[in-house]
Design a protein around this motif. Structure first.
Motif, PDB file in Angstrom:
ATOM      1  N   ASN A 105      16.455   4.996  -1.713  1.00  0.00           N
ATOM      2  CA  ASN A 105      15.422   5.026  -2.743  1.00  0.00           C
ATOM      3  C   ASN A 105      14.472   3.841  -2.643  1.00  0.00           C
ATOM      4  O   ASN A 105      13.657   3.620  -3.525  1.00  0.00           O
ATOM      5  N   GLN A 106      14.631   3.049  -1.581  1.00  0.00           N
ATOM      6  CA  GLN A 106      13.790   1.883  -1.379  1.00  0.00           C
ATOM      7  C   GLN A 106      13.074   2.018  -0.045  1.00  0.00           C
ATOM      8  O   GLN A 106      13.595   2.595   0.901  1.00  0.00           O
ATOM      9  N   SER A 107      11.881   1.448   0.022  1.00  0.00           N
ATOM     10  CA  SER A 107      11.112   1.563   1.253  1.00  0.00           C
ATOM     11  C   SER A 107      10.028   0.504   1.276  1.00  0.00           C
ATOM     12  O   SER A 107       9.542   0.073   0.229  1.00  0.00           O
ATOM     13  N   TYR A 146       8.683   5.653  -3.570  1.00  0.00           N
ATOM     14  CA  TYR A 146       9.884   4.847  -3.441  1.00  0.00           C
ATOM     15  C   TYR A 146       9.686   3.494  -4.115  1.00  0.00           C
ATOM     16  O   TYR A 146       8.562   3.008  -4.280  1.00  0.00           O
ATOM     17  N   SER A 202      11.843  11.597  -7.034  1.00  0.00           N
ATOM     18  CA  SER A 202      11.355  10.710  -5.980  1.00  0.00           C
ATOM     19  C   SER A 202      11.185  11.512  -4.709  1.00  0.00           C
ATOM     20  O   SER A 202      11.650  12.643  -4.599  1.00  0.00           O
ATOM     21  N   CYS A 211       5.704   1.376  -0.321  1.00  0.00           N
ATOM     22  CA  CYS A 211       5.945   1.455  -1.764  1.00  0.00           C
ATOM     23  C   CYS A 211       4.765   0.999  -2.610  1.00  0.00           C
ATOM     24  O   CYS A 211       4.846   1.035  -3.843  1.00  0.00           O
TER      25      CYS A 211
END
Length: 570
Positions: free
Chosen positions: A111-113, A94, A15, A116
């Motif tokens: 790891n989140q956005s 992400y 990632s 995306c």
């Protein structure tokens, strides 16, 4: 599920939050595959063990973030030129913000956005005489979670199977917004025209595929959409979108354990949730509360909304009416061919089945309590349902288990009956209803029942129950994942000796044949799978042999459910 990991033998790469190195075993040492679209060149990677080219993290929309003011707004197509030498398609993007047990990277917001909205393309290497049919995956996760980077959704095996059977396809997967970021709902949201954002993300991704897949060798006139659970509900809503009047994006639809029917709500249900979030974020004094929420820090929105569940709503726009009304009146794309199925023991999933019920009167009281169930069941209808389903303690979900020393009554004396009703209500009865309605309206329909005990099912789905063909059980079979990917929520086929891999090949080949020819029949299936319109027939998938059955089991109970869509599912 782990967010983004390295897997040497699979289509999983780093990632943006981790190293940008690509596993050496899969590098094309002489060059990287390159495809050029309107935005510029896209450099992918070559997977030598699959002989496939993979293009990852391709943006199809402008990032819908708070920084640029597009949070809680309809997606905007990505029309800019790729920076520098083009898009580097060697890594997944992400994951979109997500919550709950389905989430990828729970406890790892890095790891989140909001940035995306990307998609991925997997194609066989080599040249072909004509453009390839295209299969587009839409993940499930209860509309609260899901990500294309989830190792379970590795598309390499089904693409490899298509090449092996001489019907090569291209596979695509998309990220879409979930939870509050994708389905925030209120009068303010609907009035601004920004409802059902996650579904509109999917729609924009499909427009991207229609426009650009030819550059990858795909046929833009042979696109099939495919989803499971919330992904299957999404497939159903894409077929119903705008009353079926804006079609032409796809010609086939595959639904696994979900249809166009679900427990959808209207604005009145979600307004209190929206108001609570507005109050918790000090936006209540703003003249435009939605705009205020758009400008808040991401962490503020993420944290305050964790306990609030938003899903698609009837907005009079993307979903112009209750899906049951749209189906009944033929307001859906009847030109789309359908492959629709469910698993035998859907109701044994922890989030479907109801536990703790010991008497018929307790069950009637429970079913008619709309505050608890979210349904609109009268006590009279509840009593009819309780009577229509067996009270035999050895009958019901899981249907294949007689006793085997397992104390299912620990979940309630009537657990097997309650789980049977729940599975039929949420998944199996709507599957039959949509098969019947679509066939009546002239659409091509193929129906299946998955009846194979899997090698493993994630614990949060099955709880303390024994292995059975519950919700999600077919996923490893249709994706062909042969082994554990070190992920505690993983689902995989296990050793070849258990027969699962042979059944997986049959199922993948049916899905591939449907994508290629809108007909799931193929040489190794073993029995002809008829169109539902010639008689209500299911193909039953088992490792000891696939066979057809009349789709008439639990006829009284399922008819009772399907005769009351307004009280039950909409």
């Amino acid at each position: 599920m782990l967010a983004i990991v390295f897997i040497i033998a699979l289509l999983v790469v780093s990632s943006p939050a981790s190293s940008s190195a690509i596993p050496q075993a899969h590098e094309r040492r002489w060059s990287r595959p390159v495809v050029t679209i309107d935005n510029g060149p896209i450099s992918g990677i070559h997977l030598e063990s699959f002989d496939q080219d993979v293009f990852l993290g391709i943006p199809f929309a402008v990032p819908p973030t708070g920084e640029n003011g597009l949070r809680f707004s309809n997606p905007v197509a990505y029309s800019e030129s790729f920076p520098g030498t083009g898009h580097d398609g060697s890594a997944y993007s992400y994951s979109c913000p997500q919550y709950g047990p389905f989430a990828v990277g729970v406890g790892a917001p890095a790891n989140q956005s909001e940035d995306c909205l990307t998609l991925n393309v997997v194609r066989p290497s080599g040249s072909f005489d004509e453009n390839l049919p295209v299969l587009v995956w839409i993940y499930g996760g209860g509309y609260t979670a899901g990500a294309t980077s989830d190792p379970v959704y590795n598309l390499s095996y089904i693409v490899q199977e298509s090449a092996n059977m001489g019907k090569p396809i291209i596979a695509v997967s998309m990220n879409y917004r979930t939870a509050i970021f994708g389905f925030i709902a209120s009068q303010e949201v609907v009035d601004s025209g920004n409802s059902n954002l996650g579904l509109k993300d999917q729609r924009l991704a499909l427009h991207w595929v229609k426009k650009h897949i030819g550059a990858f060798g795909g046929d833009c006139n042979k696109i099939t959409i495919w989803g499971e659970s919330a992904g299957a509900y999404s497939v159903g809503l894409q077929v119903l979108a705008y009353g079926g009047k804006q079609s032409g994006l796809f010609r086939g639809a595959i639904y696994e354990s979900g249809t166009a029917l679900a427990t959808y709500q209207d604005i009145d249900h979600y307004q209190p949730l929206y108001d609570a979030i507005v109050n918790a974020t000090d936006c209540s004094s703003s003249p435009n509360t939605l705009q205020c929420l758009r400008t808040l820090p991401y962490e503020t929105i993420y944290n305050v909304s964790a306990t609030y569940g938003f899903t698609p709503i009837i907005d009079g726009d993307f979903i112009p009416d209750w899906p049951s009304n749209l189906l009944e009146t033929g307001q859906f794309d009847t030109d789309v061919a359908n492959l629709i199925g469910a698993n035998t023991d859907e109701g044994s999933a922890t989030f479907f089945g109801w536990s703790g019920l010991n008497t018929d009167n307790e069950m009637i009281s429970f079913l008619s309590n709309s505050t608890v169930t979210g349904l609109n069941i009268s006590s009279g209808l509840a009593a009819q349902l309780v009577t229509a389903y067996s009270s035999d303690s050895l009958d019901g979900v899981p249907f294949g288990f007689v006793n085997e020393g397992i104390n299912l009554t620990a979940l309630g004396q009537l657990y097997r009956k309650s789980a049977s009703i729940a599975g039929d209500l949420f998944i199996i009865a709507p599957r039959r209803y949509q098969c019947e309605v679509a066939s009546y309206r002239g659409a091509k329909v193929y129906s299946y029942r998955f009846d194979q005990t899997p090698y493993i099912v994630p614990g949060f789905i099955l709880g303390s129950l024994p292995l059975n063909p519950t919700h999600y059980s077919e996923i490893s079979f249709v994706f062909g994942n042969p082994e554990n990917l070190t992920d505690p929520y993983e689902s995989y086929l296990g050793p070849s000796s258990n027969g699962n891999q042979a059944l997986s090949s049959k199922m993948m080949r049916s899905w591939i044949s449907f994508v290629a020819e809108l007909d799931p029949n193929h040489d190794t299936l073993g029995e002809t799978w008829p169109d539902y319109g010639y008689g209500p027939i299911n193909m039953v998938f088992r490792d000891d042999g696939c066979y057809t059955e009349a789709d008439d089991f639990r006829a009284i109970g399922i008819k009772l459910l399907n005769d009351h869509p307004k009280e039950l599912l909409h």
